[in-house]
Design an enzyme around this catalytic site. Structure first.
Site, PDB file in Angstrom:
ATOM      1  N   HIS A  18      68.307  37.161 -13.895  1.00  0.00           N
ATOM      2  CA  HIS A  18      69.427  36.969 -12.961  1.00  0.00           C
ATOM      3  C   HIS A  18      69.005  35.980 -11.868  1.00  0.00           C
ATOM      4  O   HIS A  18      68.806  36.339 -10.713  1.00  0.00           O
ATOM      5  CB  HIS A  18      69.843  38.299 -12.354  1.00  0.00           C
ATOM      6  CG  HIS A  18      71.262  38.322 -11.869  1.00  0.00           C
ATOM      7  ND1 HIS A  18      71.614  37.899 -10.608  1.00  0.00           N
ATOM      8  CD2 HIS A  18      72.418  38.668 -12.483  1.00  0.00           C
ATOM      9  CE1 HIS A  18      72.926  38.028 -10.466  1.00  0.00           C
ATOM     10  NE2 HIS A  18      73.432  38.493 -11.590  1.00  0.00           N
ATOM     11  N   HIS A  45      74.850  35.834 -19.658  1.00  0.00           N
ATOM     12  CA  HIS A  45      74.774  35.755 -18.184  1.00  0.00           C
ATOM     13  C   HIS A  45      73.481  35.075 -17.739  1.00  0.00           C
ATOM     14  O   HIS A  45      73.271  34.886 -16.544  1.00  0.00           O
ATOM     15  CB  HIS A  45      74.857  37.170 -17.620  1.00  0.00           C
ATOM     16  CG  HIS A  45      75.207  37.253 -16.166  1.00  0.00           C
ATOM     17  ND1 HIS A  45      76.061  36.374 -15.538  1.00  0.00           N
ATOM     18  CD2 HIS A  45      74.827  38.127 -15.184  1.00  0.00           C
ATOM     19  CE1 HIS A  45      76.188  36.712 -14.255  1.00  0.00           C
ATOM     20  NE2 HIS A  45      75.441  37.757 -14.021  1.00  0.00           N
ATOM     21  N   HIS A  74      80.760  45.248 -12.473  1.00  0.00           N
ATOM     22  CA  HIS A  74      79.355  45.355 -12.887  1.00  0.00           C
ATOM     23  C   HIS A  74      79.092  46.736 -13.494  1.00  0.00           C
ATOM     24  O   HIS A  74      79.436  47.751 -12.880  1.00  0.00           O
ATOM     25  CB  HIS A  74      78.435  45.120 -11.688  1.00  0.00           C
ATOM     26  CG  HIS A  74      78.548  43.739 -11.112  1.00  0.00           C
ATOM     27  ND1 HIS A  74      79.579  43.380 -10.270  1.00  0.00           N
ATOM     28  CD2 HIS A  74      77.790  42.636 -11.286  1.00  0.00           C
ATOM     29  CE1 HIS A  74      79.441  42.107  -9.934  1.00  0.00           C
ATOM     30  NE2 HIS A  74      78.370  41.617 -10.536  1.00  0.00           N
ATOM     31  N   ASP A  87      79.287  42.567 -15.708  1.00  0.00           N
ATOM     32  CA  ASP A  87      78.098  41.721 -15.656  1.00  0.00           C
ATOM     33  C   ASP A  87      76.811  42.525 -15.457  1.00  0.00           C
ATOM     34  O   ASP A  87      76.824  43.646 -14.967  1.00  0.00           O
ATOM     35  CB  ASP A  87      78.195  40.736 -14.478  1.00  0.00           C
ATOM     36  CG  ASP A  87      79.138  39.575 -14.758  1.00  0.00           C
ATOM     37  OD1 ASP A  87      79.898  39.639 -15.739  1.00  0.00           O
ATOM     38  OD2 ASP A  87      79.099  38.612 -13.977  1.00  0.00           O
ATOM     39  N   ASP A  88      75.699  41.881 -15.799  1.00  0.00           N
ATOM     40  CA  ASP A  88      74.313  42.250 -15.444  1.00  0.00           C
ATOM     41  C   ASP A  88      73.663  43.269 -16.367  1.00  0.00           C
ATOM     42  O   ASP A  88      72.502  43.609 -16.160  1.00  0.00           O
ATOM     43  CB  ASP A  88      74.190  42.752 -13.995  1.00  0.00           C
ATOM     44  CG  ASP A  88      74.570  41.694 -12.964  1.00  0.00           C
ATOM     45  OD1 ASP A  88      74.824  40.533 -13.360  1.00  0.00           O
ATOM     46  OD2 ASP A  88      74.638  42.041 -11.771  1.00  0.00           O
TER      47      ASP A  88
END
Ligand SMILES: [Zn+2]
Length: 259
Positions: free
Chosen positions: A106, A102, A197, A51-52
């Site tokens: 964020h 995603h 991540h 993720d991210d």
């Protein structure tokens, strides 16, 4: 503050106050959907997800590592960073990885209205497709926090929402490579989806290097095992087709499983 929000989200407490009345009346539905939300797929397969990203400082190291092991993974991307690093996103797709949504930034979905959620998801999915030629199929909200508007926005964008069933808690400052490996092994069951991540953008500074080392150990462990490792798209999950938003009915609460 960010850590506290994430910690709350991980336990489901952040959404409990919002969704509890709806979930109380839909227990059977929730139980049926929870394994799907957690990304439980084929028992002979592990879905590896990061993720991210994309992050030009760290993501290329993960691409090289995965290539060393002949593996591919699913990367849940942030639209704002796809816009800044399109060449990296093209490379991710060309190297066989699956690109997923995603969010644009964020942000916790509970802070965003339905219109903003929909535009964020659509803009991110469209940008990923425009840049890479790959139409995203999956959505994972930041912090794993779910809301009904977010689920509806995902469905309207043709995305299926998938969280995870195993994690390394690699965002924590105390996370070391052995600790991440142990946590993944402890939480991973048959057909599991692993959350890691590929950037420290929302994690402890430098944590991606620990995740990279842990990923190498895990890939080595899995290399000779009977279980395949790869993308969510190869995990036996069914993705939504576009234009199925009219099929959304009722409300769905937060996931209820023990990590
Ligand atoms: Zn995230």
């Amino acid at each position: 503050m960010r850590g506290a929000t994430r910690a709350l989200a991980m336990t489901g407490l952040a959404v409990a106050g919002v969704a509890a009345p709806a979930t109380a009346s839909l227990g059977p539905l929730r139980r049926r959907l929870a394994p799907r939300l957690a990304g439980i797929g084929d028992a002979g397969h592990i879905a590896l997800t990061y993720d991210d990203g994309p992050d030009p400082l760290s993501t290329p190291h993960f691409l090289d590592l995965l290539e060393d092991f002949g593996r591919t993974a699913t990367f849940f991307l942030l639209g704002a960073h796809v816009a800044r690093h399109p060449d990296l996103v093209i490379e991710m797709a060309q190297r066989g990885h699956e690109l997923a949504v995603h969010g644009w930034e964020h942000e916790c979905v509970l802070t965003l209205g339905p219109g903003r959620l929909l535009s964020d998801l659509r803009d991110t999915a469209t940008l990923i497709e425009d840049v890479s030629g790959q139409r995203p199929r999956w959505y994972r909200p930041p912090y794993g926090v779910l809301s009904t508007p977010a689920l509806l926005a995902a469905r309207a964008t043709g995305l299926r929402t998938v969280l995870w069933s195993a994690w390394g808690r690699d965002w924590e400052a105390r996370a070391t490579p052995p600790r991440i490996v142990r946590t993944v092994e402890r939480t991973l069951g048959p057909g599991g989806t692993v959350l890691l991540h590929d950037t420290d953008r929302t994690s402890a500074t430098g944590s991606w290097q620990h995740t990279l080392q842990a990923s190498r150990v895990l890939l080595e462990c899995w290399a000779d095992g009977p279980v395949a490792v790869g993308r969510l798209g190869d995990h036996g999950l069914r993705a939504h087709r576009s234009g199925t938003s009219s099929q959304v009915r009722g409300r769905i609460g937060p996931p209820q499983w023990s990590p």
